[in-house]
Design a protein around this motif. Structure first.
Motif, mmCIF file in Angstrom:
data_model
loop_
_atom_site.group_PDB
_atom_site.id
_atom_site.type_symbol
_atom_site.label_atom_id
_atom_site.label_comp_id
_atom_site.label_asym_id
_atom_site.label_seq_id
_atom_site.Cartn_x
_atom_site.Cartn_y
_atom_site.Cartn_z
ATOM 1 N N ASP A 119 102.311 37.978 52.336
ATOM 2 C CA ASP A 119 102.621 38.397 50.966
ATOM 3 C C ASP A 119 102.051 37.385 49.969
ATOM 4 O O ASP A 119 102.726 36.940 49.040
ATOM 5 C CB ASP A 119 104.135 38.529 50.774
ATOM 6 N N THR A 120 100.780 37.043 50.196
ATOM 7 C CA THR A 120 100.125 36.005 49.385
ATOM 8 C C THR A 120 98.801 36.521 48.832
ATOM 9 O O THR A 120 98.047 37.193 49.535
ATOM 10 C CB THR A 120 99.872 34.741 50.229
ATOM 11 N N PHE A 121 98.550 36.178 47.582
ATOM 12 C CA PHE A 121 97.285 36.495 46.920
ATOM 13 C C PHE A 121 96.411 35.253 46.974
ATOM 14 O O PHE A 121 96.783 34.196 46.456
ATOM 15 C CB PHE A 121 97.557 36.930 45.481
ATOM 16 N N ASP A 146 102.354 47.010 48.590
ATOM 17 C CA ASP A 146 102.815 46.508 49.879
ATOM 18 C C ASP A 146 104.323 46.289 49.864
ATOM 19 O O ASP A 146 105.024 46.617 50.838
ATOM 20 C CB ASP A 146 102.082 45.208 50.216
ATOM 21 N N GLN A 147 104.834 45.750 48.779
ATOM 22 C CA GLN A 147 106.272 45.505 48.699
ATOM 23 C C GLN A 147 107.073 46.804 48.738
ATOM 24 O O GLN A 147 108.206 46.830 49.200
ATOM 25 C CB GLN A 147 106.595 44.718 47.424
ATOM 26 N N ASP A 152 100.475 47.210 55.925
ATOM 27 C CA ASP A 152 100.104 47.014 57.332
ATOM 28 C C ASP A 152 100.753 48.061 58.224
ATOM 29 O O ASP A 152 100.143 48.531 59.189
ATOM 30 C CB ASP A 152 100.497 45.603 57.791
ATOM 31 N N GLY A 153 101.991 48.430 57.924
ATOM 32 C CA GLY A 153 102.651 49.470 58.713
ATOM 33 C C GLY A 153 101.950 50.804 58.590
ATOM 34 O O GLY A 153 101.820 51.550 59.571
ATOM 35 N N MET A 154 101.483 51.126 57.372
ATOM 36 C CA MET A 154 100.754 52.376 57.164
ATOM 37 C C MET A 154 99.469 52.385 57.978
ATOM 38 O O MET A 154 99.131 53.391 58.615
ATOM 39 C CB MET A 154 100.426 52.544 55.680
ATOM 40 N N LEU A 155 98.740 51.277 57.945
ATOM 41 C CA LEU A 155 97.477 51.219 58.674
ATOM 42 C C LEU A 155 97.704 51.203 60.179
ATOM 43 O O LEU A 155 96.940 51.812 60.940
ATOM 44 C CB LEU A 155 96.690 49.973 58.244
ATOM 45 N N ASP A 156 98.760 50.522 60.615
ATOM 46 C CA ASP A 156 99.044 50.465 62.045
ATOM 47 C C ASP A 156 99.387 51.849 62.593
ATOM 48 O O ASP A 156 99.040 52.184 63.736
ATOM 49 C CB ASP A 156 100.206 49.499 62.303
ATOM 50 N N ALA A 157 100.031 52.666 61.774
ATOM 51 C CA ALA A 157 100.438 54.006 62.212
ATOM 52 C C ALA A 157 99.253 54.924 62.469
ATOM 53 O O ALA A 157 99.392 55.928 63.182
ATOM 54 C CB ALA A 157 101.376 54.633 61.181
#
Length: 417
Positions: A119-121, A146-147, A152-157
């Motif tokens: 969670d870093t820019f 993302d928050q 990442d969960g969307m892409l992993d799915a």
């Protein structure tokens, strides 16, 4: 999952020509983020749940981050199998090293990136300060999305379906590009953007984009399409909507993502219920037996309209071209009307064989695709009704048997995704 989906970067903000140009400091980056964040919230219609951490890094650290993310999301075994499959199908030249070429483009183009894991820019220390707010707006949008939705969960799915992953990537990068563009327009209208800022960016290595312009069309499609096609998709194909961004549309796309690059290229096939066109699942049988002793499955994936268009000689727009945001510039009649596709790559020592099965909306669509495939040594196409099977590689004597085995499977019921 394509290479371009593993990293969330802001493009066209690489190092300037002057080696003595002042580096951006952490204090400057933090203050810039603090200033831009409320504007991002206003345009995006969401509130940050927590502050976004900010770090300043150099090009070397960024490249290592990009490489680590890509290797994690795109395992080497799949990368190597896909390189061979893409070469045999005709998407890339044989022997292409996609990862190295992709990292070179990112090193030229990236001005900052958001890391969902921390969670870093991360701000590149050589980011041109004049356009800093614009690029920060893009990356903070990733952090905000993302928050709320867990990128990442969307892409992993969807990691096992390349074309669906491309569609999700277009939503993610399209959101950043829509908010960034609306922010830029507001800055220009308010007179807050320095007149020299955009000229400054064009003088940078990224603004000139030599590596991007020289890249393989396949790589340019992988990197640019999510940005330039996701942008009009989220505006429902109407760029005039940028003057009044509808956060509800973006939220809908995150909550129920499009399922194919076809829906991204033709937004009405997602947004208009009367024209909705979900892809079908194409199931390929195990072709090890018809290939013979020693052959085994090494990789598999989907191409979708975006990459099928390249096989049929559709041009790949330059990222700086005004036509890039026109979806029709990325496809053609021969690739339109795709129902679904799947490919498999088999290996036997140094030998490889790739089989691509495509199912089309109509027999006419299938015929147009078959006819548009340019002649290529070692590649043959077979059509039966509304299906076309492409066989390519080192076992040409098996081509007809492989196509027949695939057609036999395609004659069964197809399941909507």
């Amino acid at each position: 999952m394509s290479l371009g989906l593993a990293v969330l970067v802001s493009l066209l903000a690489g190092p300037g020509d002057a080696p003595t140009a002042a580096k951006i400091t952490l204090d400057e980056a933090v203050e810039l983020t603090r200033t831009v964040a409320p504007r991002v919230e206003e345009i995006r219609g969401l509130k940050f749940k927590r502050p976004v951490a900010v770090k300043v890094v150099d090009d070397k650290v960024a490249r290592e981050h990009f490489k680590a993310r890509i290797v994690k999301e795109y395992p080497e075994a799949k990368l190597r199998a896909d390189e061979r499959a893409y070469a045999q199908l005709g998407l890339i030249p044989a022997g292409s090293q996609l990862l190295a070429a992709f990292l070179d483009i990112l090193e030229e183009q990236a001005g900052g990136y958001y890391d969902p894991e921390t969670d870093t820019f991360y701000v590149l220390d050589d980011m041109p300060k004049g356009v800093g707010p614009i690029l920060v707006a893009h990356e903070l949008t990733h952090a905000l999305d993302d928050q709320h939705y867990g990128i990442d969960g969307m892409l992993d799915a969807v990691k096992d379906d390349d074309d669906r992953a491309s569609a999700v990537g277009a939503v993610v990068e399209g959101s950043g590009t829509v908010v960034m563009s609306a922010f830029l327009m507001q800055e220009m209208q308010a007179g807050r953007l320095e007149p020299t800022a955009l000229a400054e960016m064009q003088k940078t290595e990224a603004g000139q984009g030599a590596k991007l312009a020289a890249a393989l069309p396949f790589l340019r499609r992988s990197l640019l399409s999510s940005y330039v096609l996701g942008f009009p998709f989220l505006l429902r194909g109407d760029l005039t909507k940028l003057t009044a961004v509808n956060p509800a549309d973006i939220n809908r796309a995150f909550e129920k993502p499009p399922a194919s690059s076809e829906q991204i290229i033709h937004p009405e096939k997602y947004w208009d219920a009367a024209k909705a066109d979900a892809p079908v699942t194409v199931l390929l049988p195990d072709l090890s037996k018809p290939l013979g002793s020693g052959w085994s499955l090494a990789g598999h994936g989907t191409l979708g309209e975006l990459n099928l268009a390249q096989l049929t000689e559709a041009p790949t727009p330059n990222g700086n071209s005004p036509d890039a945001v026109v979806a029709a510039a990325w496809t053609n009649e021969a690739a339109a009307g795709i129902g679904g596709d799947a490919y498999q790559h088999y290996s036997n020592g140094a030998k490889g064989e790739t089989v691509l099965a495509t199912v089309w909306d109509t027999e006419k669509d299938a015929g147009e695709f078959e006819k548009a495939l340019r002649p290529l040594s070692g590649r043959r196409a077979f059509r039966r009704g509304a299906a076309v099977v492409v066989v390519a590689g080192d076992a040409p004597e098996r081509a007809e048997a492989l196509a027949s085995a695939v057609f036999a499977g395609l004659e069964g019921p197809k399941r909507p995704k």
